[in-house]
Scaffold this active site. Structure first.
Site, PDB file in Angstrom:
ATOM      1  N   SER A   1     -12.916  -5.514   8.770  1.00  0.00           N
ATOM      2  CA  SER A   1     -12.214  -5.027   7.596  1.00  0.00           C
ATOM      3  C   SER A   1     -13.242  -4.661   6.545  1.00  0.00           C
ATOM      4  CB  SER A   1     -11.310  -6.134   7.059  1.00  0.00           C
ATOM      5  OG  SER A   1     -10.886  -5.833   5.753  1.00  0.00           O
TER       6      SER A   1
ATOM      7  N   CYS B   1      -2.613   3.195   2.944  1.00  0.00           N
ATOM      8  CA  CYS B   1      -3.277   2.127   3.694  1.00  0.00           C
ATOM      9  C   CYS B   1      -4.423   2.684   4.540  1.00  0.00           C
ATOM     10  CB  CYS B   1      -2.264   1.406   4.567  1.00  0.00           C
ATOM     11  SG  CYS B   1      -2.807  -0.243   4.991  1.00  0.00           S
TER      12      CYS B   1
ATOM     13  N   CYS C   1       0.818  -1.227   0.000  1.00  0.00           N
ATOM     14  CA  CYS C   1       0.000   0.000   0.000  1.00  0.00           C
ATOM     15  C   CYS C   1       0.846   1.268   0.000  1.00  0.00           C
ATOM     16  CB  CYS C   1      -0.888   0.064   1.247  1.00  0.00           C
ATOM     17  SG  CYS C   1      -1.235  -1.466   2.054  1.00  0.00           S
TER      18      CYS C   1
ATOM     19  N   ASP D   1      -3.145  -3.066   7.879  1.00  0.00           N
ATOM     20  CA  ASP D   1      -4.092  -4.032   8.439  1.00  0.00           C
ATOM     21  C   ASP D   1      -3.873  -5.453   7.945  1.00  0.00           C
ATOM     22  OD1 ASP D   1      -5.038  -1.788   9.572  1.00  0.00           O
ATOM     23  OD2 ASP D   1      -7.066  -1.919   8.796  1.00  0.00           O
TER      24      ASP D   1
END
EC number: 4.2.1.9
Length: 572
Positions: free
Chosen positions: A475, A127, A54, A86
């Site tokens: 998520s 991210c 990311c 994450d």
């Protein structure tokens, strides 16, 4: 080229007058000239690091931003801040660091700008938490600012299909259920993530990237181009030029981010079936400017917005496909045509949303985005819930769900690890409501995401046969009947803490309700018997976060925001 009066800018404190000679000498040590030091100083912050794909392309893009700043009469000052990624923090104690990193990124950006008296800011993020974090810092500081997304990853190819990292998380569940061999799992993991960029589905990063355009802080189309493509650098260069135009015209983030633009942001989240995390981040951005815009305010917008983008995890396509189909502006245009977007909001272009969208036409020859009058479903892909199990509210992503009601018996776990162990051993059954509690902002501390557990459940073929409720988060990649952000959280004695195995729970995503079949007096009796759990952190950043963090429905902010602001940085 515009002329700027340094005497009216924050950087006068570090660069003007005889008593600032020592300060100027530091700039000369870095190769800047007297002419450079006489110009406005523009912070160029990226969340570059080698933690994950990311962020890996962000420093390259920062160089293009700096060229744009210099070309338009400014002196750029590049700096980096942290990210916690994450995908790598997921499924273990590292995930406690994730949401906390949002505050650290915003705070460290604020401190860098304050400490060095920068006049404007361009922020590049990749991210999940880094996107809202930089937007929070921009509205907090209120110096002219432009946000730019670092871009999404390209999809991987496995057995002739596009795949993302979520396919790997779900493959772990398939493997544990004996539906996928270790050899197949290895083949998938080797090809799932083929380039730089943030996760490719409509998970949190891409959701908040869409938000950056809808809220007006990013240039049109800048959210769409994948990270590896050099076209991204064109938007980075233009972002550097744009921030100088904003500085000249004194257009600030609080002129752009208003109640209406927050509603536009919530609208695009719903229309894309985006991440439930947006319902945490939008209230946090609102807190920075003293606007009440909580979880249920966000949910009201979700309820009335048509679901238009057929994106993973609920749909078929990835971010690259949306970009090729017409990008965020085309989606905003059809939403505007349908009356779902406020057109009078100012944006970083110096024009209103309506003016930005004037010449955009909807392309009916693509399959990723629907027109407002031909939706995938008439209401948004995310729904707010309230009831005796969640007096402060909770949230569920319904994009792709076949049924919107669920009734089942509670299976209670006091942390994610215990629930994951149960799932891996398949010690749960169809109809169970898996409760993961003490994972809220205070209880976690840090409000972990549950993708490892939900991915494993889905991989075992049980995704819509069980429900999962938590005071933690999910998520953006999570799918299935999963309710998060339930408040008050268990650590504060919320109803989740009072549940016992076998309690019957009713969830209705159509009506927006979540209830446990217990009377007020039964809940009151249990509350008297409840004892608070001792935190597993007694020191360090995670402990410190738990002392100040507010409730999830208000964005899990750690400070009062504009409500108690004495003076705004931009006016020093």
């Amino acid at each position: 080229m515009a002329k700027f009066n340094k005497k009216k800018l924050p950087s006068r404190h570090t660069s003007l007058g005889a008593d600032r000679a020592p300060h100027r000498s530091f700039y000369y040590a870095m190769g800047e000239t007297e002419k450079d030091v006489s110009k406005p100083f523009v912070g160029v912050v990226s969340t570059w690091n080698e933690a994950a794909p990311c962020n890996i392309a962000l420093m390259r893009q920062a160089q293009s931003v700096k060229k744009g700043v210099r070309a338009s009469g400014g002196t750029p000052r590049e700096f980096c801040t942290i990210t916690v990624t994450d995908g790598i923090a997921m499924g273990h104690e590292g995930m406690k660091s994730s949401l906390i990193s949002r505050e650290v990124i915003a705070d460290s950006t604020e401190l860098t700008v304050r400490g060095h008296c920068y006049d404007a800011l361009v922020g590049i993020a990749g991210c999940d938490k880094s996107l809202p974090a930089l937007m929070m810092a921009m509205v907090r500081l209120n110096v002219p600012s432009v946000f730019i997304y670092g871009g999404s990853i390209l999809p991987g190819q496995y057995k002739g299909k596009d795949v993302t990292v979520v396919d790997v998380f779900e493959a772990v569940g398939k493997h544990s259920a004996g539906k996928m061999s270790a050899k197949e799992l290895r083949k998938l993991e080797l090809v799932a993530c083929p380039s730089a960029g943030a996760c490719g589905g409509q998970f949190t990063a891409n959701t908040m990237a869409c938000v950056s355009e809808a809220i007006g802080l990013a240039l049109p189309y800048s959210a769409g181009t994948p990270a590896p493509y050099e076209e991204r650098d064109k938007y980075a260069l233009l972002s550097g030029k744009t921030v100088m135009n904003l500085l000249e015209k004194n257009i600030r983030p609080r002129d752009i981010v208003t109640k209406k633009s927050l509603e536009n942001a919530a609208t695009i989240v719903a229309a894309t079936g985006g991440s439930t995390n947006a319902a945490l981040h939008l209230p946090a951005i609102a807190n920075e400017i003293g606007i009440k815009f909580d979880l249920m305010d966000v949910a009201k917008i979700f309820k009335k917005t048509p679901y238009l983008a057929d994106l993973k995890p609920g749909g078929k396509y990835v971010a690259k496909d949306m970009w090729l189909a017409g990008g965020v502006p085309m989606l905003l245009k059809t939403l505007f045509d349908g009356g779902f977007i406020h057109g009078d909001c100012m944006t970083v272009t110096g024009k209103t949303m309506k003016q930005n969208l004037k010449n955009i036409k909807f392309n009916p020859k693509q399959k990723v985005l629907r027109a407002y009058d031909n939706p995938l479903s008439p209401d948004g892909g995310v729904v707010g819930l309230k009831g005796n199990l969640a007096p402060d509210g909770g949230i569920v992503k319904i994009a792709g769900l076949k049924k919107l009601q669920f009734t089942g018996k509670a299976r209670c776990f006091d942390n994610e690890e215990a629930a994951m162990a149960c799932v891996q051993k398949k010690k749960y059954k169809e109809g169970d409501v898996i409760i993961i509690r003490y994972e809220g902002p205070v209880g976690g501390p840090g409000m972990r995401e549950m993708l490892s557990t939900t991915g494993a459940i889905y991989g075992q073929g049980m995704g819509e046969k069980v429900a999962l409720i938590t005071d933690g988060r999910f998520s953006g990649a999570t799918r299935g009947f999963c309710v998060g952000h339930v408040g008050p959280e268990a650590a504060l004695g919320g109803p989740l803490a009072l549940l016992r195995n076998g309690d019957v729970i009713d969830i209705d995503a159509k009506k927006g309700t979540i209830n446990v079949r217990l009377t007020k007096s039964q809940l009151a009796t249990r509350r008297k018997q409840w004892k608070a759990k001792k935190s597993s952190f007694g020191s360090g950043t995670i402990w410190k976060y738990a002392q100040t963090v507010g409730p999830a429905y208000l964005g899990a902010s750690t400070h009062p925001g504009k409500r108690k602001e004495v003076k705004v940085y931009a006016d020093i």
